[in-house]
Design an enzyme around this catalytic site. Structure first.
Site, PDB file in Angstrom:
ATOM      1  N   SER A 134       0.860  -1.172   0.000  1.00 28.28           N
ATOM      2  CA  SER A 134       0.000   0.000   0.000  1.00 28.28           C
ATOM      3  C   SER A 134       0.900   1.228   0.000  1.00 28.28           C
ATOM      4  O   SER A 134       1.828   1.324  -0.805  1.00 28.28           O
ATOM      5  CB  SER A 134      -0.925  -0.032   1.220  1.00 28.28           C
ATOM      6  N   TYR A 148      -4.329   8.557  -6.429  1.00 25.52           N
ATOM      7  CA  TYR A 148      -3.414   7.575  -5.842  1.00 25.52           C
ATOM      8  C   TYR A 148      -3.783   7.346  -4.380  1.00 25.52           C
ATOM      9  O   TYR A 148      -3.878   6.206  -3.924  1.00 25.52           O
ATOM     10  CB  TYR A 148      -1.969   8.073  -5.956  1.00 25.52           C
ATOM     11  N   LYS A 152      -5.115   3.705  -2.674  1.00 23.96           N
ATOM     12  CA  LYS A 152      -4.469   3.058  -1.531  1.00 23.96           C
ATOM     13  C   LYS A 152      -5.399   2.990  -0.319  1.00 23.96           C
ATOM     14  O   LYS A 152      -5.355   2.025   0.448  1.00 23.96           O
ATOM     15  CB  LYS A 152      -3.167   3.779  -1.188  1.00 23.96           C
TER      16      LYS A 152
END
Length: 273
Positions: A134, A148, A152
């Protein structure tokens, strides 16, 4: 006893470094990537210990086939490391539908497909370890990395849930949470949105903060740490990688708890009688 490690995104960065670390100590590695030519030197050096496989993690069927091929070849899969992913840089408003969907396809759905594919094997073995790469940006956020961050955060929720579902089968799940490292992640492997001038100041601030000394970790320093994680019989659900990640996450959680406490009476009121 040597382990069988399945690593996605093994052609460069963390994946490449970790694959070599496992191979050096005698583990067997299924090394996947979109371009297996970049893995041929590992095959030449380590021979039957390594199985290079071409894989686009966005392809669910291909992911299941790759896992089946790995199981047929080595007889088992002890550890899955979902490492494939990339960074998308740009303000949320700048992000196109295609850019947003592609980011989620690789960073989230790729993790989901491989995890689903390996679970029947690990359940049959009554053992296994799924490691999701992660980011500390799955726990805190930075501007200019909105999609992004979101991908995650999604991996975090999926993996924490998965851990509670499969613990009884002898399967562990860990989330590795790196801060920025001096890999190709923010270089040639990254994607940029079409810039809007109104966000120039935000991006300038981000770039200035990112250029501060000591922000980026040394990727080679993670090699021994990933071995420790894999070898631990009781691995943590989350493991922060890097001093920046540790400082940022602990401070953010402190601030969140203070905010929750400040609004406690309102929160309890919202529950009703």
């Amino acid at each position: 006893m040597s382990k069988v490690i399945f690593i996605t995104g093994a052609t460069k960065g963390f994946g490449r470094i970790w694959a070599e670390s496992f191979l050096k100590r005698g583990d067997k590695v299924v090394a996947t990537g979109r371009n297996t030519e970049a893995l041929q030197d590992l095959k030449k050096q380590y021979g039957d210990l390594v199985l290079p496989l071409k894989l686009d993690v966005n392809d669910r069927n291909a992911s299941f086939e790759a896992v089946k091929t790995a199981k047929d070849h080595f007889g088992r899969i002890d550890v899955l490391i979902n490492n494939a992913g990339y960074g998308l840089f740009g303000a949320v408003e700048e992000t196109t539908e295609e850019e947003a969907r592609n980011q989620m396809e690789t960073n989230f759905f790729g993790v989901l497909w491989l995890s689903q594919a390996v679970l029947p094997i690990m359940r049959e073995q009554k053992s296994g370890h799924i490691i999701q790469v992660s980011s500390f940006l799955g726990l805190v956020t930075l501007p200019v990395l909105g999609l992004y961050n979101a991908s995650k955060f999604a991996v975090e929720g999926l993996s924490e849930t998965l851990a509670s579902e499969v613990k009884g089968f002898g399967i562990n799940v860990s989330l590795v949470e790196p801060n920025g490292y001096s890999t190709d992640w923010s270089g040639a492997s990254a994607f940029q949105t079409q810039s809007m001038e109104v966000y120039d100041a935000v991006k300038a601030g981000f770039n200035e903060a990112s250029s501060a000394p000591g922000i980026f970790g040394n990727p080679e320093a993670t090699a021994n740490v990933i071995l420790k994680l894999v070898d631990n019989p009781n691995p943590p659900l989350r493991l922060l990688f890097g001093s920046v990640a540790y400082a940022a996450v602990t401070e953010t959680y402190k601030q969140r708890l203070e905010s929750f406490d400040e609004w406690k009476t309102v929160s309890l009121e919202a529950h009703g009688a």
